[in-house]
Design a protein around this motif. Structure first.
Motif, PDB file in Angstrom:
ATOM      1  N   UNK A  34       0.834  -1.202   0.000  1.00 39.97           N
ATOM      2  CA  UNK A  34       0.000   0.000   0.000  1.00 39.97           C
ATOM      3  C   UNK A  34       0.873   1.258   0.000  1.00 39.97           C
ATOM      4  N   UNK A  35       1.939   1.226   0.752  1.00 44.53           N
ATOM      5  CA  UNK A  35       2.866   2.359   0.804  1.00 44.53           C
ATOM      6  C   UNK A  35       3.505   2.601  -0.554  1.00 44.53           C
ATOM      7  N   UNK A  36       3.884   1.521  -1.252  1.00 47.68           N
ATOM      8  CA  UNK A  36       4.451   1.658  -2.600  1.00 47.68           C
ATOM      9  C   UNK A  36       3.462   2.334  -3.534  1.00 47.68           C
ATOM     10  N   UNK A  37       2.185   1.940  -3.451  1.00 44.23           N
ATOM     11  CA  UNK A  37       1.157   2.537  -4.305  1.00 44.23           C
ATOM     12  C   UNK A  37       1.001   4.023  -4.004  1.00 44.23           C
ATOM     13  N   UNK A  38       0.992   4.385  -2.715  1.00 45.32           N
ATOM     14  CA  UNK A  38       0.859   5.787  -2.334  1.00 45.32           C
ATOM     15  C   UNK A  38       2.051   6.603  -2.815  1.00 45.32           C
ATOM     16  N   UNK A  39       3.244   6.036  -2.739  1.00 42.04           N
ATOM     17  CA  UNK A  39       4.431   6.751  -3.206  1.00 42.04           C
ATOM     18  C   UNK A  39       4.329   7.044  -4.695  1.00 42.04           C
ATOM     19  N   UNK A  40       3.797   6.098  -5.462  1.00 43.69           N
ATOM     20  CA  UNK A  40       3.625   6.297  -6.903  1.00 43.69           C
ATOM     21  C   UNK A  40       2.614   7.408  -7.156  1.00 43.69           C
ATOM     22  N   UNK A  41       1.515   7.401  -6.423  1.00 47.56           N
ATOM     23  CA  UNK A  41       0.483   8.430  -6.586  1.00 47.56           C
ATOM     24  C   UNK A  41       1.055   9.811  -6.253  1.00 47.56           C
ATOM     25  N   UNK A  42       1.799   9.905  -5.165  1.00 53.90           N
ATOM     26  CA  UNK A  42       2.391  11.185  -4.773  1.00 53.90           C
ATOM     27  C   UNK A  42       3.378  11.657  -5.834  1.00 53.90           C
ATOM     28  N   UNK A  43       4.169  10.748  -6.361  1.00 54.42           N
ATOM     29  CA  UNK A  43       5.132  11.120  -7.407  1.00 54.42           C
ATOM     30  C   UNK A  43       4.409  11.634  -8.649  1.00 54.42           C
ATOM     31  N   UNK A  44       3.344  10.963  -9.044  1.00 53.44           N
ATOM     32  CA  UNK A  44       2.578  11.399 -10.220  1.00 53.44           C
ATOM     33  C   UNK A  44       1.957  12.769  -9.989  1.00 53.44           C
ATOM     34  N   UNK A  45       1.408  12.982  -8.798  1.00 56.45           N
ATOM     35  CA  UNK A  45       0.807  14.279  -8.488  1.00 56.45           C
ATOM     36  C   UNK A  45       1.856  15.384  -8.459  1.00 56.45           C
ATOM     37  N   UNK A  46       3.036  15.066  -7.971  1.00 51.10           N
ATOM     38  CA  UNK A  46       4.114  16.052  -7.940  1.00 51.10           C
ATOM     39  C   UNK A  46       4.520  16.451  -9.350  1.00 51.10           C
ATOM     40  N   UNK A  47       4.598  15.476 -10.239  1.00 53.40           N
ATOM     41  CA  UNK A  47       4.949  15.760 -11.634  1.00 53.40           C
ATOM     42  C   UNK A  47       3.857  16.600 -12.277  1.00 53.40           C
ATOM     43  N   UNK A  48       2.603  16.241 -12.038  1.00 54.09           N
ATOM     44  CA  UNK A  48       1.484  17.009 -12.592  1.00 54.09           C
ATOM     45  C   UNK A  48       1.499  18.447 -12.082  1.00 54.09           C
TER      46      UNK A  48
END
Length: 56
Positions: free
Chosen positions: A30-44
């Motif tokens: 779950x933490x890995x998934x959240x890290x990916x989401x945060x990274x995508x949002x940061x890029x956006x």
């Protein structure tokens, strides 16, 4: 098993029961998934800022 791998496993899971190990693995996934989401949002967000600055 290589000795360093054994010690790493023992430090992570030593003394845990089956359900505890399963829950820990679920939380790590779950933490890995959240890290990916945060990274995508940061890029956006960075792309949005760059676009906004380019319009001025």
């Amino acid at each position: 098993m290589i000795e360093t791998t054994w010690h790493r496993w023992k430090n992570s899971y030593g003394g845990m029961k089956g359900p505890d190990v399963k829950r820990l693995k679920e939380l790590k996934a779950e933490r890995r998934k959240f890290k990916i989401v945060v990274a995508e949002l940061s890029v956006d967000r960075a792309a949005g800022k760059a676009k906004a600055l380019g319009k001025r």
